[in-house]
Design a protein around this motif. Structure first.
Motif, PDB file in Angstrom:
ATOM      1  N   LYS A 200       0.822  -1.211   0.000  1.00  0.00           N
ATOM      2  CA  LYS A 200       0.000   0.000   0.000  1.00  0.00           C
ATOM      3  C   LYS A 200       0.856   1.261   0.000  1.00  0.00           C
ATOM      4  O   LYS A 200       0.583   2.217  -0.727  1.00  0.00           O
ATOM      5  CB  LYS A 200      -0.929  -0.007   1.211  1.00  0.00           C
ATOM      6  N   LYS A 201       1.914   1.273   0.808  1.00  0.00           N
ATOM      7  CA  LYS A 201       2.804   2.433   0.869  1.00  0.00           C
ATOM      8  C   LYS A 201       3.553   2.612  -0.456  1.00  0.00           C
ATOM      9  O   LYS A 201       3.751   3.735  -0.923  1.00  0.00           O
ATOM     10  CB  LYS A 201       3.809   2.293   2.013  1.00  0.00           C
ATOM     11  N   ALA A 202       3.981   1.517  -1.057  1.00  0.00           N
ATOM     12  CA  ALA A 202       4.700   1.597  -2.329  1.00  0.00           C
ATOM     13  C   ALA A 202       3.791   2.138  -3.429  1.00  0.00           C
ATOM     14  O   ALA A 202       4.220   2.966  -4.244  1.00  0.00           O
ATOM     15  CB  ALA A 202       5.251   0.226  -2.712  1.00  0.00           C
ATOM     16  N   GLN A 203       2.545   1.693  -3.458  1.00  0.00           N
ATOM     17  CA  GLN A 203       1.603   2.191  -4.464  1.00  0.00           C
ATOM     18  C   GLN A 203       1.363   3.688  -4.290  1.00  0.00           C
ATOM     19  O   GLN A 203       1.340   4.439  -5.269  1.00  0.00           O
ATOM     20  CB  GLN A 203       0.284   1.410  -4.381  1.00  0.00           C
ATOM     21  N   MET A 204       1.225   4.123  -3.039  1.00  0.00           N
ATOM     22  CA  MET A 204       1.039   5.540  -2.768  1.00  0.00           C
ATOM     23  C   MET A 204       2.284   6.330  -3.193  1.00  0.00           C
ATOM     24  O   MET A 204       2.180   7.406  -3.794  1.00  0.00           O
ATOM     25  CB  MET A 204       0.763   5.753  -1.273  1.00  0.00           C
ATOM     26  N   PHE A 205       3.476   5.780  -2.916  1.00  0.00           N
ATOM     27  CA  PHE A 205       4.731   6.431  -3.287  1.00  0.00           C
ATOM     28  C   PHE A 205       4.850   6.555  -4.808  1.00  0.00           C
ATOM     29  O   PHE A 205       5.253   7.595  -5.328  1.00  0.00           O
ATOM     30  CB  PHE A 205       5.897   5.629  -2.700  1.00  0.00           C
ATOM     31  N   ILE A 206       4.467   5.514  -5.520  1.00  0.00           N
ATOM     32  CA  ILE A 206       4.496   5.540  -6.986  1.00  0.00           C
ATOM     33  C   ILE A 206       3.539   6.612  -7.503  1.00  0.00           C
ATOM     34  O   ILE A 206       3.881   7.381  -8.406  1.00  0.00           O
ATOM     35  CB  ILE A 206       4.145   4.152  -7.564  1.00  0.00           C
ATOM     36  N   ASP A 207       2.337   6.678  -6.931  1.00  0.00           N
ATOM     37  CA  ASP A 207       1.362   7.687  -7.361  1.00  0.00           C
ATOM     38  C   ASP A 207       1.886   9.104  -7.134  1.00  0.00           C
ATOM     39  O   ASP A 207       1.647   9.997  -7.941  1.00  0.00           O
ATOM     40  CB  ASP A 207       0.039   7.503  -6.602  1.00  0.00           C
ATOM     41  N   GLN A 208       2.616   9.308  -6.040  1.00  0.00           N
ATOM     42  CA  GLN A 208       3.121  10.649  -5.708  1.00  0.00           C
ATOM     43  C   GLN A 208       4.383  11.013  -6.485  1.00  0.00           C
ATOM     44  O   GLN A 208       4.534  12.144  -6.930  1.00  0.00           O
ATOM     45  CB  GLN A 208       3.417  10.736  -4.212  1.00  0.00           C
ATOM     46  N   MET A 209       5.320  10.071  -6.614  1.00  0.00           N
ATOM     47  CA  MET A 209       6.634  10.381  -7.172  1.00  0.00           C
ATOM     48  C   MET A 209       6.829   9.972  -8.631  1.00  0.00           C
ATOM     49  O   MET A 209       7.583  10.612  -9.354  1.00  0.00           O
ATOM     50  CB  MET A 209       7.727   9.706  -6.336  1.00  0.00           C
ATOM     51  N   GLY A 210       6.216   8.887  -9.032  1.00  0.00           N
ATOM     52  CA  GLY A 210       6.436   8.391 -10.388  1.00  0.00           C
ATOM     53  C   GLY A 210       7.906   8.081 -10.635  1.00  0.00           C
ATOM     54  O   GLY A 210       8.614   7.634  -9.730  1.00  0.00           O
ATOM     55  N   ASP A 211       8.401   8.346 -11.828  1.00  0.00           N
ATOM     56  CA  ASP A 211       9.789   8.054 -12.181  1.00  0.00           C
ATOM     57  C   ASP A 211      10.802   8.938 -11.448  1.00  0.00           C
ATOM     58  O   ASP A 211      11.997   8.651 -11.463  1.00  0.00           O
ATOM     59  CB  ASP A 211      10.002   8.184 -13.692  1.00  0.00           C
ATOM     60  N   ASP A 212      10.345  10.011 -10.799  1.00  0.00           N
ATOM     61  CA  ASP A 212      11.260  10.885 -10.058  1.00  0.00           C
ATOM     62  C   ASP A 212      11.915  10.190  -8.869  1.00  0.00           C
ATOM     63  O   ASP A 212      12.895  10.672  -8.327  1.00  0.00           O
ATOM     64  CB  ASP A 212      10.536  12.145  -9.572  1.00  0.00           C
ATOM     65  N   MET A 213      11.373   9.042  -8.437  1.00  0.00           N
ATOM     66  CA  MET A 213      11.960   8.315  -7.312  1.00  0.00           C
ATOM     67  C   MET A 213      13.353   7.781  -7.639  1.00  0.00           C
ATOM     68  O   MET A 213      14.132   7.521  -6.761  1.00  0.00           O
ATOM     69  CB  MET A 213      11.060   7.175  -6.830  1.00  0.00           C
ATOM     70  N   PHE A 214      13.625   7.640  -8.935  1.00  0.00           N
ATOM     71  CA  PHE A 214      14.926   7.095  -9.350  1.00  0.00           C
ATOM     72  C   PHE A 214      15.891   8.235  -9.582  1.00  0.00           C
ATOM     73  O   PHE A 214      16.991   8.185  -9.737  1.00  0.00           O
ATOM     74  CB  PHE A 214      14.798   6.243 -10.604  1.00  0.00           C
TER      75      PHE A 214
END
Length: 91
Positions: A77-91
């Motif tokens: 759940k946290k990872a999905q939320m993080f993906i929704d917020q950050m997208g490719d910018d996490m890398f």
């Protein structure tokens, strides 16, 4: 045997589990709860192939839960939320 193991630095074998990834919006989420003091720390990886290169973001939280399935569910759940917020910018 435990005393001798501690004296001579022999570490018990840890079971290695290969996490099956969960696909979410083109990302692969690997749920990898870390055992800690009889409980489990929320942890895992988020990966995505970008321009032919696999990018990985390691995900470790301070939260500890009583079971590995609970920790893995929360991580998803946290990872999905993080993906929704950050997208490719996490890398």
């Amino acid at each position: 045997m435990g005393l001798f193991s501690r004296l001579f630095g022999v570490k018990p074998k840890q079971e290695t589990q290969t996490a099956e990834p969960v696909e979410y919006k083109g990302y692969l989420i690997y749920q990898e709860a870390i055992p800690e003091g009889g409980q489990y720390r929320i942890a895992g990886r988020i990966t995505k192939e970008i321009k032919g290169e696999v990018k990985t973001h390691r995900f470790i939280r301070s939260d500890i839960l009583p079971s590995a399935p609970d920790a893995n569910d929360f991580m998803l759940k946290k990872a999905q939320m993080f993906i929704d917020q950050m997208g490719d910018d996490m890398f």
